[in-house]
Design a protein around this motif. Structure first.
Motif, PDB file in Angstrom:
ATOM      1  N   GLY B 120     -10.183  -9.852   5.641  1.00 28.55           N
ATOM      2  CA  GLY B 120     -11.116  -8.928   5.223  1.00 28.55           C
ATOM      3  C   GLY B 120     -11.405 -10.080   3.639  1.00 28.55           C
ATOM      4  O   GLY B 120     -10.065  -9.976   3.451  1.00 28.55           O
ATOM      5  N   ASP B 121     -12.283 -10.562   2.877  1.00 27.43           N
ATOM      6  CA  ASP B 121     -12.564 -10.572   1.544  1.00 27.43           C
ATOM      7  C   ASP B 121     -11.500  -9.663   0.086  1.00 27.43           C
ATOM      8  O   ASP B 121     -11.509 -10.447  -0.607  1.00 27.43           O
ATOM      9  CB  ASP B 121     -13.960 -10.912   1.180  1.00 27.43           C
ATOM     10  N   THR B 122     -12.044  -8.078   0.560  1.00 26.53           N
ATOM     11  CA  THR B 122     -11.347  -7.791  -0.379  1.00 26.53           C
ATOM     12  C   THR B 122     -10.171  -6.854  -0.398  1.00 26.53           C
ATOM     13  O   THR B 122      -9.412  -6.594  -1.480  1.00 26.53           O
ATOM     14  CB  THR B 122     -12.091  -6.359  -0.674  1.00 26.53           C
ATOM     15  N   LEU B 123      -9.677  -7.338   0.693  1.00 28.26           N
ATOM     16  CA  LEU B 123      -8.168  -7.311   0.912  1.00 28.26           C
ATOM     17  C   LEU B 123      -6.712  -7.635   0.170  1.00 28.26           C
ATOM     18  O   LEU B 123      -6.278  -7.690  -0.660  1.00 28.26           O
ATOM     19  CB  LEU B 123      -7.545  -7.577   2.734  1.00 28.26           C
ATOM     20  N   VAL B 124      -7.489  -9.073   0.366  1.00 28.41           N
ATOM     21  CA  VAL B 124      -6.184  -9.985  -0.828  1.00 28.41           C
ATOM     22  C   VAL B 124      -6.711  -9.642  -2.476  1.00 28.41           C
ATOM     23  O   VAL B 124      -5.277  -9.184  -3.137  1.00 28.41           O
ATOM     24  CB  VAL B 124      -6.799 -11.241  -0.627  1.00 28.41           C
ATOM     25  N   PRO B 125      -7.280  -9.633  -3.155  1.00 25.36           N
ATOM     26  CA  PRO B 125      -7.993  -9.299  -4.590  1.00 25.36           C
ATOM     27  C   PRO B 125      -6.729  -7.374  -4.685  1.00 25.36           C
ATOM     28  O   PRO B 125      -6.415  -7.297  -5.395  1.00 25.36           O
ATOM     29  CB  PRO B 125      -9.040  -9.136  -4.876  1.00 25.36           C
ATOM     30  N   LEU B 126      -7.665  -7.038  -3.690  1.00 26.07           N
ATOM     31  CA  LEU B 126      -7.015  -5.506  -3.310  1.00 26.07           C
ATOM     32  C   LEU B 126      -5.648  -5.473  -3.549  1.00 26.07           C
ATOM     33  O   LEU B 126      -5.102  -4.706  -4.681  1.00 26.07           O
ATOM     34  CB  LEU B 126      -7.629  -4.468  -2.215  1.00 26.07           C
ATOM     35  N   LEU B 127      -4.777  -5.508  -2.820  1.00 26.91           N
ATOM     36  CA  LEU B 127      -3.646  -6.417  -2.753  1.00 26.91           C
ATOM     37  C   LEU B 127      -3.179  -6.631  -4.535  1.00 26.91           C
ATOM     38  O   LEU B 127      -2.106  -6.212  -5.018  1.00 26.91           O
ATOM     39  CB  LEU B 127      -2.969  -7.437  -1.480  1.00 26.91           C
ATOM     40  N   VAL B 128      -3.802  -8.039  -4.854  1.00 22.03           N
ATOM     41  CA  VAL B 128      -3.069  -7.866  -6.389  1.00 22.03           C
ATOM     42  C   VAL B 128      -2.531  -7.007  -6.851  1.00 22.03           C
ATOM     43  O   VAL B 128      -2.234  -7.523  -8.301  1.00 22.03           O
ATOM     44  CB  VAL B 128      -3.516  -9.593  -6.709  1.00 22.03           C
ATOM     45  N   LEU B 129      -4.140  -6.490  -7.104  1.00 26.08           N
ATOM     46  CA  LEU B 129      -4.704  -4.622  -8.100  1.00 26.08           C
ATOM     47  C   LEU B 129      -3.623  -4.144  -7.711  1.00 26.08           C
ATOM     48  O   LEU B 129      -3.506  -3.305  -8.891  1.00 26.08           O
ATOM     49  CB  LEU B 129      -5.855  -4.628  -7.938  1.00 26.08           C
ATOM     50  N   ASP B 130      -2.599  -4.087  -6.813  1.00 22.80           N
ATOM     51  CA  ASP B 130      -1.508  -2.914  -6.239  1.00 22.80           C
ATOM     52  C   ASP B 130      -2.240  -1.691  -6.149  1.00 22.80           C
ATOM     53  O   ASP B 130      -2.138  -0.664  -6.437  1.00 22.80           O
ATOM     54  CB  ASP B 130      -0.880  -3.024  -7.487  1.00 22.80           C
ATOM     55  N   ALA B 131      -3.846  -1.698  -5.181  1.00 18.18           N
ATOM     56  CA  ALA B 131      -4.599  -0.594  -5.113  1.00 18.18           C
ATOM     57  C   ALA B 131      -3.930  -0.092  -4.270  1.00 18.18           C
ATOM     58  O   ALA B 131      -2.965   0.001  -3.390  1.00 18.18           O
ATOM     59  CB  ALA B 131      -6.022  -1.017  -4.458  1.00 18.18           C
ATOM     60  N   GLU B 132      -4.575   1.560  -4.594  1.00 15.18           N
ATOM     61  CA  GLU B 132      -3.881   2.776  -3.318  1.00 15.18           C
ATOM     62  C   GLU B 132      -5.425   3.208  -2.890  1.00 15.18           C
ATOM     63  O   GLU B 132      -5.918   3.272  -2.980  1.00 15.18           O
ATOM     64  CB  GLU B 132      -3.671   3.716  -4.056  1.00 15.18           C
ATOM     65  N   ALA B 133      -5.373   3.241  -1.448  1.00 12.00           N
ATOM     66  CA  ALA B 133      -6.353   4.004  -0.199  1.00 12.00           C
ATOM     67  C   ALA B 133      -6.151   5.416  -0.697  1.00 12.00           C
ATOM     68  O   ALA B 133      -5.173   5.949  -0.518  1.00 12.00           O
ATOM     69  CB  ALA B 133      -6.068   3.053   1.266  1.00 12.00           C
ATOM     70  N   GLU B 134      -7.311   6.138  -0.215  1.00  5.58           N
ATOM     71  CA  GLU B 134      -7.012   7.545  -0.574  1.00  5.58           C
ATOM     72  C   GLU B 134      -7.663   7.913   0.917  1.00  5.58           C
ATOM     73  O   GLU B 134      -8.814   8.214   1.572  1.00  5.58           O
ATOM     74  CB  GLU B 134      -8.203   8.188  -2.035  1.00  5.58           C
ATOM     75  N   LEU B 135      -7.046   8.659   1.613  1.00  7.64           N
ATOM     76  CA  LEU B 135      -7.280   9.344   2.418  1.00  7.64           C
ATOM     77  C   LEU B 135      -7.231  10.530   3.204  1.00  7.64           C
ATOM     78  O   LEU B 135      -6.387  11.611   1.813  1.00  7.64           O
ATOM     79  CB  LEU B 135      -5.810   8.765   3.735  1.00  7.64           C
TER      80      LEU B 135
END
Ligand SMILES: Cc1cc2nc3c(=O)[nH]c(=O)nc-3n(C[C@H](O)[C@H](O)[C@H](O)COP(=O)(O)OP(=O)(O)OC[C@H]3O[C@@H](n4cnc5c(N)ncnc54)[C@H](O)[C@@H]3O)c2cc1C
Ligand code: FES
Ligand code: FES
Lengths: 157, 287
Positions: B120-135
């Motif tokens: 998945g292409d957005t997953l790598v940048p989201l990891l680099v950005l230390d993003a969080e998922a809101e569930l």
């Protein structure tokens, strides 16, 4: 028997009702339920762009959209686009530049070019190539298609 | 492929109500769901819950000290967002490499995360950005939100920590520290409509000729998109000259455990990881 749902949406400017199977794509609704066959079925999985339509102003693959999700939306197909001046200009340019061979990719190419040129009236050749990177053509080798879209931007010459 | 019921909720509480008890398939852009269901790889239903009309899942804005990307944000919306360009340009880079215009107009970031493809292409940048998922869920009549760090979201190919009655509401990206730079590259066989053979993201705060707080993420080289801890340790504080970059690239090559598949062999992927790491670090050093 699959379950169906009655939906209402604006298709090519006309309020339209259709009864669609819940798992059906917008492409099969257009072709098999409504009988508009200008939108083409080729790969059925988003790879070729032959099924490109416009939904609420965005260019999308009809084969990936659920028909039920068209509820309340505004949908334009090649049949509806054929009436507007921009599409007419693109169509003329395709003819004049020999950008059509078998013609199977043409409705999708025209829909994609029309949608994209509406917001990018003065693109470079490279930008045109990127705009149609989701549209495959097995015949022309693309050069004439890019020529045609470029010409359409200059008013069809 | 039997769907008995179709729902198109128009609020978050209504959508969560429909998910209670499991047994529902969530539909966003449909760009994964439609081909997967046609190929028989996923079974839809018995209820199909189309969340595209839930306003709480939309919008890109600054909120609570984070860049909040609603789960329904499409790749095209992310590309056009001035907030993304300012606070997370590396995410825009990934969206620009994504599929084609038609797919970018439909594909959502929530779908990309929940589909949890190793590529998945957005997953790598989201990891680099230390993003969080809101569930969000609604177990007993009340809407409950929880945040999960990006790196804990993926549990296996196609699997996430999301429970069956939960909806991904948003991705939250912490606003970057001053001097933060990040780059993303994806390698496939053609620029458009290609699934990555390898994707790499690297970020950190520039400090002299090195990076502090370095984050390195790889896609398509493991069952889930991964943070590369050994590579991060090697990168931390290393002067990014030719020798330093070569050392980090060698650690990256040894850290990944890719597989052979139709897109590339494991050996080739390891070489790619090393070469792309070198290239990205070269870019970061110039940035
Ligand atoms: C031709 C083609 C090219 C592609 N190219 C790429 C590419 O280059 N890079 C890439 O990464 N991907 C690519 N994809 C895959 C796909 O487009 C993406 O994964 C996309 O982001 C999925 O989003 P969607 O909204 O269409 O998801 P959907 O198909 O609607 O949903 C995907 C999955 O996520 C679940 N889901 C969706 N939203 C939520 C939510 N808010 N909460 C909980 N669960 C949810 C669904 O139940 C489903 O299981 C491509 C697909 C196609 C058909
Ligand atoms: S038929 Fe839809 S993209 Fe090929
Ligand atoms: S003209 Fe035949 S596919 Fe394009």
């Amino acid at each position: 028997m699959s379950h169906r749902r009655e939906i209402e949406f604006v298709l090519n400017g006309v309020v339209t009702r259709a009864s669609v199977p819940l798992e059906a794509s917008a492409l099969s609704m257009l072709r098999d339920v409504i009988g508009l066959t200008g939108t083409k079925y080729a790969c059925g999985e988003g790879e070729c762009g032959a099924c490109t339509i416009e939904v609420d102003g965005a260019s999308v693959c009809a084969c990936l959209q659920f028909a039920v999700d068209c509820e309340g939306r505004t949908v334009t197909t090649i049949e509806g686009a054929a009436r507007d001046p921009l599409a007419a200009r693109i169509e003329r340019a395709f003819v004049e530049h020999g950008a059509v061979q078998c013609g199977f990719c043409t409705p999708g190419m025209v829909m994609q070019a029309r949608n994209w040129l509406a917001t990018h009236p003065d693109p470079t050749r490279e930008e045109i190539k990127r705009a149609i990177e989701g549209n495959l053509c097995r015949c022309t080798g693309y050069v004439k298609i890019v020529d045609a879209i470029e010409a359409a931007c200059r008013g069809g010459r | 492929m039997a769907i008995d019921h179709y729902h198109a909720p128009t609020s978050l509480p209504e959508a969560l109500e429909r998910l209670r008890g499991g047994g529902a398939t969530i539909l966003a852009g449909g760009t994964d769901l439609m081909p997967q269901s046609h190929a028989g790889r996923v079974k839809l239903g018995p209820a199909l819950v189309n969340v595209r009309r839930v306003p709480e899942l939309g919008g890109i804005r600054i909120d609570d000290g984070t860049l909040r990307l609603g789960a329904l944000s499409t790749m095209s919306e992310i590309l056009r967002s001035a907030f993304v360009r300012e606070y997370a340009p590396v995410l825009a880079e990934a969206c620009d490499h994504f599929a084609s215009d038609q797919i970018r107009n439909a594909a959502t970031i929530g779908g990309n995360v929940c589909n949890a493809s190793p590529a998945g292409d957005t997953l790598v940048p989201l990891l680099v950005l230390d993003a969080e998922a809101e569930l969000a869920s609604k177990p007993d009549g009340e809407v409950k939100l929880r945040r999960v760090p990006r790196s804990a979201v993926f549990t296996g190919p196609g699997r996430t920590v999301r429970a069956r009655d939960e909806l991904l509401c948003a991705i939250r990206v912490p606003l970057p520290k001053p001097g933060f730079v990040a780059r993303f590259v994806k390698f496939g066989t053609r620029p458009a409509l290609d699934i990555s053979a390898v994707a790499i993201g690297i970020g950190g705060v520039r400090s002299g000729r090195s990076l502090a707080g370095a984050r390195v993420a790889f896609g398509a080289v493991a069952p889930t998109p991964m943070r590369a801890k050994a590579t991060e340790a090697a990168l931390e504080g290393t002067v990014l000259d030719d020798a330093g970059i070569a050392r980090v690239a060698a650690v990256a090559r040894d850290e990944v455990r890719p597989i052979d598949d139709v897109r590339a062999s494991a050996w080739y992927r390891k070489e790619l990881v090393s070469n792309l790491t070198r290239r990205v670090l070269g870019d970061v050093a110039q940035a």
